[in-house]
Design a protein around this motif. Structure first.
Motif, mmCIF file in Angstrom:
data_model
loop_
_atom_site.group_PDB
_atom_site.id
_atom_site.type_symbol
_atom_site.label_atom_id
_atom_site.label_comp_id
_atom_site.label_asym_id
_atom_site.label_seq_id
_atom_site.Cartn_x
_atom_site.Cartn_y
_atom_site.Cartn_z
ATOM 1 N N ILE A 338 60.044 68.215 -10.179
ATOM 2 C CA ILE A 338 59.862 69.205 -11.241
ATOM 3 C C ILE A 338 58.436 69.174 -11.789
ATOM 4 O O ILE A 338 57.943 70.174 -12.335
ATOM 5 C CB ILE A 338 60.891 68.973 -12.378
ATOM 6 C CG1 ILE A 338 61.061 70.238 -13.234
ATOM 7 C CG2 ILE A 338 60.510 67.807 -13.247
ATOM 8 C CD1 ILE A 338 61.871 71.304 -12.601
ATOM 9 N N TYR A 339 57.731 68.058 -11.612
ATOM 10 C CA TYR A 339 56.344 67.961 -12.084
ATOM 11 C C TYR A 339 55.434 68.908 -11.302
ATOM 12 O O TYR A 339 54.475 69.469 -11.843
ATOM 13 C CB TYR A 339 55.835 66.531 -11.951
ATOM 14 C CG TYR A 339 54.426 66.330 -12.460
ATOM 15 C CD1 TYR A 339 54.194 66.000 -13.791
ATOM 16 C CD2 TYR A 339 53.320 66.497 -11.619
ATOM 17 C CE1 TYR A 339 52.901 65.841 -14.273
ATOM 18 C CE2 TYR A 339 52.026 66.338 -12.093
ATOM 19 C CZ TYR A 339 51.825 66.011 -13.418
ATOM 20 O OH TYR A 339 50.543 65.854 -13.894
ATOM 21 N N PHE A 340 55.738 69.085 -10.008
ATOM 22 C CA PHE A 340 54.859 69.858 -9.135
ATOM 23 C C PHE A 340 55.264 71.330 -9.019
ATOM 24 O O PHE A 340 54.578 72.103 -8.352
ATOM 25 C CB PHE A 340 54.829 69.224 -7.735
ATOM 26 C CG PHE A 340 54.316 67.811 -7.741
ATOM 27 C CD1 PHE A 340 52.950 67.556 -7.788
ATOM 28 C CD2 PHE A 340 55.190 66.734 -7.728
ATOM 29 C CE1 PHE A 340 52.470 66.260 -7.792
ATOM 30 C CE2 PHE A 340 54.723 65.434 -7.737
ATOM 31 C CZ PHE A 340 53.355 65.196 -7.779
ATOM 32 N N ALA A 341 56.357 71.713 -9.653
ATOM 33 C CA ALA A 341 56.801 73.108 -9.586
ATOM 34 C C ALA A 341 55.777 74.012 -10.274
ATOM 35 O O ALA A 341 55.272 73.693 -11.352
ATOM 36 C CB ALA A 341 58.168 73.256 -10.233
ATOM 37 N N ASP A 342 55.497 75.154 -9.646
ATOM 38 C CA ASP A 342 54.535 76.091 -10.230
ATOM 39 C C ASP A 342 55.054 77.522 -10.243
ATOM 40 O O ASP A 342 54.305 78.462 -10.502
ATOM 41 C CB ASP A 342 53.202 76.033 -9.479
ATOM 42 C CG ASP A 342 53.352 76.312 -7.984
ATOM 43 O OD1 ASP A 342 54.490 76.616 -7.541
ATOM 44 O OD2 ASP A 342 52.348 76.223 -7.255
ATOM 45 N N SER A 343 56.337 77.698 -9.946
ATOM 46 C CA SER A 343 56.961 79.009 -9.979
ATOM 47 C C SER A 343 58.442 78.824 -10.266
ATOM 48 O O SER A 343 58.973 77.700 -10.199
ATOM 49 C CB SER A 343 56.780 79.737 -8.648
ATOM 50 O OG SER A 343 57.501 79.074 -7.613
ATOM 51 N N LEU A 344 59.125 79.908 -10.569
ATOM 52 C CA LEU A 344 60.557 79.808 -10.833
ATOM 53 C C LEU A 344 61.301 79.296 -9.608
ATOM 54 O O LEU A 344 62.213 78.466 -9.734
ATOM 55 C CB LEU A 344 61.106 81.169 -11.255
ATOM 56 C CG LEU A 344 62.617 81.217 -11.553
ATOM 57 C CD1 LEU A 344 62.978 80.274 -12.686
ATOM 58 C CD2 LEU A 344 63.048 82.647 -11.879
ATOM 59 N N LEU A 345 60.926 79.760 -8.428
ATOM 60 C CA LEU A 345 61.613 79.324 -7.207
ATOM 61 C C LEU A 345 61.464 77.828 -6.985
ATOM 62 O O LEU A 345 62.457 77.129 -6.730
ATOM 63 C CB LEU A 345 61.066 80.088 -6.001
ATOM 64 C CG LEU A 345 61.638 79.663 -4.636
ATOM 65 C CD1 LEU A 345 63.152 79.855 -4.598
ATOM 66 C CD2 LEU A 345 60.958 80.441 -3.503
ATOM 67 N N THR A 346 60.251 77.311 -7.072
ATOM 68 C CA THR A 346 60.057 75.871 -6.851
ATOM 69 C C THR A 346 60.703 75.052 -7.974
ATOM 70 O O THR A 346 61.184 73.939 -7.734
ATOM 71 C CB THR A 346 58.557 75.528 -6.747
ATOM 72 O OG1 THR A 346 57.872 76.036 -7.914
ATOM 73 C CG2 THR A 346 57.957 76.154 -5.500
#
Length: 491
Positions: A338-346
């Motif tokens: 979750i730290y590296f998510a940068d969009s809703l999908l990720t």
């Protein structure tokens, strides 16, 4: 009776046998968790966003109030549990507190999210309003859960039915989370109210106020439905009432208090941080609003529901202890993506990883605690589930202090104060808050769990000692009472 009071072998034959009790069905009991979960999930999931981001309360002041909230939450737990264990009424030990607590919670929660304009306009008045109704809501929730949780081992002494009831409980809790966490952003910001980012939004808090009324009435209705259908064990009425200080001494010197209790506190603190910060994570890190927050939260909860059946099957095959110790490290590692998510999908994909570990701990935590309660009752010959669970809750509910510290750190290290002054990089601020902090807490819980040996009815060294360790014979009558009630329930 106490563990140090010898009981003649035939003493239980001299007392009249209690009238047969119709069983409480696992469904009727388990659905109660839907009612208990809706109010507190709305409070924990939206209170930070509501007061800090929408009403402009300084995050450091919020953290200070939340610290007091956490301390009182820890203090009142053993008091409520003690009173419940000693209560004897025609309606049972737990039912009166469930009824009173639910009604108080309803009023306090509605007030918490219905701040008058004159109060919101004054920083001091806003803090006082928040403190009064947040703490009152917390106390009512503590009263409800001290009694609701204590019913599980009493109503379902047989392991199979207990696991079934717990499965219903957790399923009901996850459904409630879909409503009170997943759907809250879109309902409050797009259906019942408006978003703070909308150009024509006069009052972005109105949706949350309306939702508090709807969810409060729904939750309390389900709690009352459950409470009036519970049939407690009448044999316990003849037991000696547990003393407070002696019980506390025995509990805090119990090795499980300082191992399982701390592990549960780490897990509870991690999830409390997530509940507090998810809407802010979506706003600042993902650049989304109510719809995106709803999609992310619903995806996580649905993923947890899907995994719950698989974890329950694993429990039946390998036992609660082994699965619990497996789920904890999985839950810790799951917070890294979750730290590296940068969009809703990720973020949704990362959230599904969290759902795997979360559902595993959810499927086992209460079973582990019930085994500890069984062990205590067997050793000391007295039912004191309320005070025992509440004493454990002191550690768990001190997560308010951990959450408060985490919130205060956002101001110290990242400069976040509120929606009007979010600091230079709020995206990174809430990446750290939602990922790094829960990971570290669960990593600590995982390490401590390696030293835990959970007691069980059979098959462990603890269970082979059926007589009281002090030689008082307290365990024998306890076992006979359980077997009598088990027979009444058809187990």
């Amino acid at each position: 009776m106490t563990a140090s009071t010898p009981v003649p072998p035939t003493a239980h034959h001299d007392a009249p046998a209690p009238a047969p009790v119709r069983p409480t069905t696992p469904w009727r009991y388990g659905v109660g968790m839907f009612g208990t979960s809706i109010p507190i999930n709305l409070i924990k999931g939206s209170m930070l966003y509501f007061y800090v981001d929408l009403l402009g309360m300084d995050a450091a002041i919020y953290a200070a109030v939340y610290a007091v909230y956490g301390i009182l939450d820890a203090i009142d737990n053993p008091i409520f549990g003690y009173l419940s264990d000693r209560t004897r009424t025609r309606w049972g030990r737990r039912k009166p507190y469930l009824v009173v607590g639910s009604l108080v919670l309803l009023g306090a929660m509605i007030a918490l999210f219905s701040v008058p304009g004159s109060v919101a306009a004054s920083a001091t008045s806003l803090v006082i309003w928040f403190a009064v109704f947040a703490i009152l809501s917390e106390m009512a929730d503590s009263l409800i859960n001290a009694n609701y949780g204590a019913l599980l081992p009493e109503l379902f002494p047989a392991e199979k039915k207990r696991a079934t009831a717990n499965g219903v409980r957790q399923g009901a809790q996850l459904v409630a989370m879909i409503l009170a966490l997943g759907l809250t952003p879109i309902l409050a910001q797009n259906v019942l109210g408006c978003s703070v980012t909308a150009t024509e939004c006069a009052d972005p808090t109105i949706g949350y106020s309306r939702l508090a009324v709807i969810f409060g009435v729904l939750g309390v209705g389900v709690i009352l439905y459950m409470a009036f259908g519970v049939r407690e064990n009448p044999a316990i009425d003849s037991e000696e009432r547990p003393p407070f200080f002696a019980s506390i001494k025995q509990i805090v010197t119990n090795r499980y208090f300082w191992t399982i209790g701390v592990v549960n506190a780490c897990y509870g603190s991690a999830m409390a941080i997530v509940l507090n910060g998810l809407q802010l994570y979506v706003r600042y890190t993902l650049g989304g609003g109510g719809l995106e927050a709803t999609v992310l939260q619903v995806a996580v909860v649905l993923g947890a529901i899907g995994m719950l059946a698989l974890w329950a099957r694993a429990v039946r095959r390998w036992g609660a202890e082994r699965v619990w110790k497996t789920a904890l490290p999985i839950a810790a590692v799951a917070f890294i993506p979750i730290y590296f998510a940068d969009s809703l999908l990720t973020a949704v994909l990362a959230g599904l990883c969290i759902a795997v570990g979360y559902s595993g701990v959810l499927a086992t935590n209460d079973l582990i605690m019930a085994r500890v309660l069984d062990d205590d009752a067997r050793r000391h010959g007295v039912h004191r589930e309320g005070i025992f669970l509440s004493a454990f809750g002191v550690l768990g509910r001190l997560n308010g202090l951990i959450v408060a510290g985490a919130l205060a750190s956002l101001t110290v290290f990242f400069g976040y104060r509120n929606g009007n002054d979010p600091g230079e990089d709020p995206a990174t601020t809430f990446r750290v808050y939602l990922s790094v902090y829960p990971f570290l807490l669960l990593l600590l819980g995982t390490a401590i769990s390696r030293f835990v040996h959970v007691p069980g009815w059979n098959g462990s060294r603890d269970d082979e000692a059926t007589e009281d360790p002090d030689g008082g014979g307290g365990a024998g009558p306890r076992r006979e009472r359980v077997e009598t009630f088990r027979g009444d329930l058809g187990d």
